[in-house]
Design a protein around this motif. Structure first.
Motif, PDB file in Angstrom:
ATOM      1  N   ALA A 189       0.858  -1.176   0.000  1.00 48.56           N
ATOM      2  CA  ALA A 189       0.000   0.000   0.000  1.00 48.56           C
ATOM      3  C   ALA A 189       0.898   1.231   0.000  1.00 48.56           C
ATOM      4  O   ALA A 189       2.062   1.157  -0.385  1.00 48.56           O
ATOM      5  CB  ALA A 189      -0.934  -0.032   1.206  1.00 48.56           C
ATOM      6  N   LEU A 190       0.378   2.350   0.461  1.00 49.38           N
ATOM      7  CA  LEU A 190       1.127   3.610   0.354  1.00 49.38           C
ATOM      8  C   LEU A 190       2.464   3.592   1.084  1.00 49.38           C
ATOM      9  O   LEU A 190       3.410   4.258   0.679  1.00 49.38           O
ATOM     10  CB  LEU A 190       0.265   4.765   0.879  1.00 49.38           C
ATOM     11  N   GLU A 191       2.526   2.818   2.189  1.00 57.20           N
ATOM     12  CA  GLU A 191       3.768   2.866   2.984  1.00 57.20           C
ATOM     13  C   GLU A 191       4.974   2.371   2.191  1.00 57.20           C
ATOM     14  O   GLU A 191       6.103   2.796   2.437  1.00 57.20           O
ATOM     15  CB  GLU A 191       3.603   2.058   4.282  1.00 57.20           C
ATOM     16  N   LYS A 192       4.751   1.504   1.187  1.00 58.74           N
ATOM     17  CA  LYS A 192       5.872   1.012   0.385  1.00 58.74           C
ATOM     18  C   LYS A 192       6.327   2.037  -0.659  1.00 58.74           C
ATOM     19  O   LYS A 192       7.361   1.852  -1.293  1.00 58.74           O
ATOM     20  CB  LYS A 192       5.473  -0.291  -0.299  1.00 58.74           C
ATOM     21  N   LEU A 193       5.549   3.104  -0.852  1.00 62.84           N
ATOM     22  CA  LEU A 193       5.925   4.132  -1.821  1.00 62.84           C
ATOM     23  C   LEU A 193       6.583   5.330  -1.150  1.00 62.84           C
ATOM     24  O   LEU A 193       6.981   6.278  -1.820  1.00 62.84           O
ATOM     25  CB  LEU A 193       4.695   4.591  -2.611  1.00 62.84           C
ATOM     26  N   VAL A 194       6.690   5.282   0.166  1.00 65.64           N
ATOM     27  CA  VAL A 194       7.313   6.394   0.887  1.00 65.64           C
ATOM     28  C   VAL A 194       8.830   6.273   0.797  1.00 65.64           C
ATOM     29  O   VAL A 194       9.392   5.196   0.958  1.00 65.64           O
ATOM     30  CB  VAL A 194       6.872   6.388   2.370  1.00 65.64           C
ATOM     31  N   THR A 195       9.509   7.402   0.532  1.00 71.16           N
ATOM     32  CA  THR A 195      10.968   7.409   0.487  1.00 71.16           C
ATOM     33  C   THR A 195      11.511   8.362   1.548  1.00 71.16           C
ATOM     34  O   THR A 195      10.769   9.142   2.150  1.00 71.16           O
ATOM     35  CB  THR A 195      11.471   7.863  -0.895  1.00 71.16           C
TER      36      THR A 195
END
Length: 259
Positions: A241-247
């Protein structure tokens, strides 16, 4: 609808856009390194392969699911049958649905006799190897075919599956290693040694013990609304989900320091 909500919240409606589907436009997107941070293709194998081969922008692949369930000789057969049926019929058109049943030879006759009427109730078409074909034919299974080589490693996306009888867990592991798309794989067993061997040796995004592969889902895993299920290893693998797209962004404040 999304753009309407953006406008109501005083945000630029172009944050979300629907672009043309023609391949010539997709190529422009795949090579727009200066403007696009990541591409997550959702669609057919052909689309994903096209993106993977042509993209200059980083890609998170959401690959096909060729999912196996291995019924080991110590399995509780009633539970195993329920798990196999759920994995196949609850929603056969999705990537976490079962495609191939692997059954230990020691229990094949008993298990397939139990499984056959349950799958027949959903009109599941079976592509069986030689040994399982004989057993199912003796049970007068209505939708039975002799499996061709291409029926293993095939994502059916329908009320269809293949069945293969194996002599040991090693043969099951070899089959999965050869044909798996590294999405979701399951073992049904009461043997702790074989459990650990399977869970540690199978290379897949999600590996199950005594459960249906249908649980592979971002929301089910508590990750929030699912963006995709990645079968690659870096950086996102499995449901994400979104947490894997956070850098990360590093901020360094100094007072004249030099190195």
């Amino acid at each position: 609808m999304i753009q309407k909500v953006l406008a109501e919240n005083n945000l630029d409606i172009n944050i979300v856009q629907q672009l043309p589907a023609e391949r010539k436009y997709i190529l422009d997107i795949l090579t727009a390194e200066k403007y696009i941070d990541v591409i997550i293709p959702r669609g057919s194998n052909q689309l994903i392969e096209f993106v993977r081969k042509n993209a200059l922008v980083p890609v998170i692949e959401t690959g096909a699911g060729v999912c196996h369930t291995y019924v080991e000789e110590s399995a509780k057969l009633d539970d195993a049958a329920k798990i196999v049926v759920n994995a196949k019929v609850s929603r056969p058109s999705v990537c976490n649905a079962l495609d191939t049943v692997l059954v230990d030879k020691a229990i094949a006759q008993t298990f397939l006799e139990k499984l056959a009427p349950m799958l027949a109730g959903y009109n599941v078409e079976i592509f069986a190897d030689e040994d399982s074909y004989r057993i199912l034919k003796d049970q007068n299974y209505p939708l039975i075919n002799k499996a061709e080589p291409e029926d293993f490693g095939r994502e059916f996306l329908d009320f269809k599956c293949s069945v293969k009888i194996v002599n040991s867990i090693d043969e099951a592991l070899d089959h999965i290693a050869k044909f798996s798309s590294k999405h979701s794989e399951a073992i049904i067993t009461q043997n702790p040694v074989k459990t650990e061997l399977f869970l540690n040796q199978v290379d897949a995004a999600v590996v199950y013990l005594n459960a249906s592969t249908r649980f592979t889902d971002g929301q089910v895993f508590g990750l929030g609304a699912e963006i995709g299920i990645s079968t690659q290893k870096l950086h996102a693998r499995g449901p994400f989900a979104l947490e894997k797209l956070v850098t990360e962004k590093w901020i360094v404040k100094g007072e004249g320091q030099v190195r």
